[in-house]
Design an enzyme around this catalytic site. Structure first.
Site, PDB file in Angstrom:
ATOM      1  N   LYS A  54       0.845  -1.203   0.000  1.00 13.41           N
ATOM      2  CA  LYS A  54       0.000   0.000   0.000  1.00 13.41           C
ATOM      3  C   LYS A  54       0.884   1.259   0.000  1.00 13.41           C
ATOM      4  O   LYS A  54       0.611   2.228  -0.700  1.00 13.41           O
ATOM      5  CB  LYS A  54      -0.918  -0.003   1.228  1.00 13.41           C
ATOM      6  CG  LYS A  54      -2.035  -1.046   1.125  1.00 13.41           C
ATOM      7  CD  LYS A  54      -2.746  -1.280   2.457  1.00 13.41           C
ATOM      8  CE  LYS A  54      -3.746  -2.426   2.340  1.00 13.41           C
ATOM      9  NZ  LYS A  54      -4.343  -2.808   3.639  1.00 13.41           N
ATOM     10  N   GLN A  98      -4.127  -1.290   9.996  1.00 13.37           N
ATOM     11  CA  GLN A  98      -4.035  -2.633   9.407  1.00 13.37           C
ATOM     12  C   GLN A  98      -4.533  -3.688  10.404  1.00 13.37           C
ATOM     13  O   GLN A  98      -4.093  -3.724  11.546  1.00 13.37           O
ATOM     14  CB  GLN A  98      -2.577  -2.918   8.995  1.00 13.37           C
ATOM     15  CG  GLN A  98      -2.379  -4.242   8.298  1.00 13.37           C
ATOM     16  CD  GLN A  98      -3.101  -4.337   6.939  1.00 13.37           C
ATOM     17  OE1 GLN A  98      -3.084  -3.395   6.139  1.00 13.37           O
ATOM     18  NE2 GLN A  98      -3.757  -5.448   6.695  1.00 13.37           N
ATOM     19  N   ASP A 121     -10.904   3.148   4.798  1.00 10.56           N
ATOM     20  CA  ASP A 121     -11.359   1.754   4.715  1.00 10.56           C
ATOM     21  C   ASP A 121     -12.890   1.662   4.798  1.00 10.56           C
ATOM     22  O   ASP A 121     -13.453   0.580   4.639  1.00 10.56           O
ATOM     23  CB  ASP A 121     -10.752   0.923   5.858  1.00 10.56           C
ATOM     24  CG  ASP A 121      -9.418   0.297   5.465  1.00 10.56           C
ATOM     25  OD1 ASP A 121      -9.254  -0.014   4.273  1.00 10.56           O
ATOM     26  OD2 ASP A 121      -8.559   0.134   6.349  1.00 10.56           O
TER      27      ASP A 121
END
Ligand code: NDP
Length: 291
Positions: A54, A98, A121
């Site tokens: 990412k 994460q 997200d």
């Protein structure tokens, strides 16, 4: 006839090229460089790999990326402090925590603490609520990637029966919710299945579009698939050092109409959509009229 391959790698590459141009234009106009802050707690190797890719993808798209690495023993309070610092930092536009987080941390509380305008997200309840109501601020990355693939490959969704196997907050529930909405690449009739579903194969065989998000290698066999169906394999499983999806690719591709491979299907799309959300977040925070 063998299924047509849905090439997520190629679609993601095109989206990322377009995004790099949009990012450059945004930065020219506003002098703002979109900035994604990733938080990685502990040393889970798979999480480390995801964060690294990412980070690299952000930089390639002309965005800034910082990675905050915390030890596995980090407390809830320490992690919360970092999230609050990132919320308050006007130079940070997107925050990515994460998952999974270590057991001592209340994951829900941490995700709920992320500023909804920086929630790239789309996990925050405010953003989930907006999505359910059909007026999303951010689309969740993996489901959005799937929707883009269906659009790019002109897979008809209106009135189609979509069967999703898996009801996670990250994939199963949101993709079902997105495809049942009114509008383009949606308007589907959606069935969401899970581990308590009875007669699973009889349901999956009714699918015009079958989406597998289970986390069990090659769980979906050819007997579970309607000939000609579009099969989207979200699974990423490591078997003997090799990446394997949730779909038995060989036998299923012999009868499906279209299929995503693993790797090279949904995975690359997830990262591309994360970058798009980061640019959206930068726009929302830089141009208040966009909110
Ligand atoms: P979760 O473990 O959160 O959810 C798995 C779901 O599968 C659950 O709803 C579970 O049901 C269901 N399930 C498990 N066993 C069965 C069964 N025997 N029959 C029917 N349903 C079953 O997984 P995620 O959604 O987070 O991830 C799924 C997969 O996708 C994983 O391999 C993950 O690595 C991958 N993934 C890939 C991404 C990408 O970018 N390509 C992004 C995110 C995930 P129940 O709820 O009843 O337990």
């Amino acid at each position: 006839m063998a299924a047509a391959i849905i090439d997520g790698k190629a679609v993601a590459e095109r989206r990322r090229t377009a995004l790099a141009e949009q990012t450059a234009a945004f930065t020219r106009e506003t002098q703002v460089v979109p900035h994604l802050a990733a938080v990685l707690v502990g040393d889970d190797p798979a999480s480390g790999v995801y964060v690294k890719s990412k980070h690299a993808a952000c930089e390639k798209a002309g965005m800034k990326s910082t990675v905050h690495r915390l030890p596995g023993a980090t407390t809830q309070a320490e992690l919360m402090t970092l999230v609050q610092q990132l919320n308050a930092d006007s130079l940070v536009h997107g925050i990515l925590v994460q998952l999974p987080l270590p057991a001592q941390v209340d994951t829900q509380a941490i995700l709920d603490a992320v500023d909804p305008l920086k929630d790239v997200d789309a996990f925050h309840p405010e953003n989930v609520g907006l999505l359910v109501q059909g007026r999303p601020r951010f689309l969740p990355c993996t489901p959005h990637g799937i929707q883009v693939l269906l659009r790019e490959y002109a897979v008809p969704t209106a009135g189609a029966h979509v069967v999703v196997v898996g009801r996670s907050e990250i994939v199963g529930k949101p993709i079902g919710m997105m495809l049942v909405q009114k509008g383009a690449t949606a308007d589907a009739t959606v069935t969401i299945c899970h581990s308590r579903t009875r007669e699973l194969a009889s349901i999956t065989r009714q699918a015009d579009i079958l989406i597998a998000a289970i986390g069990k290698p090659e769980f979906i066999t050819a007997e579970m698939v309607q000939p000609g169906a579009t099969v989207i394999d979200v699974g990423i499983n490591r078997v003997d050092g090799k990446l394997v999806g949730d779909v038995a690719f060989g036998p299923v591709s012999a009868i499906a109409g279209r299929i995503t491979p693993v790797p090279g299907g949904v995975g690359p799309m997830t990262i591309a959509m994360l970058l798009e959300n980061t640019l959206t977040a930068a726009r929302l925070q830089t141009i208040p009229a966009n909110r």
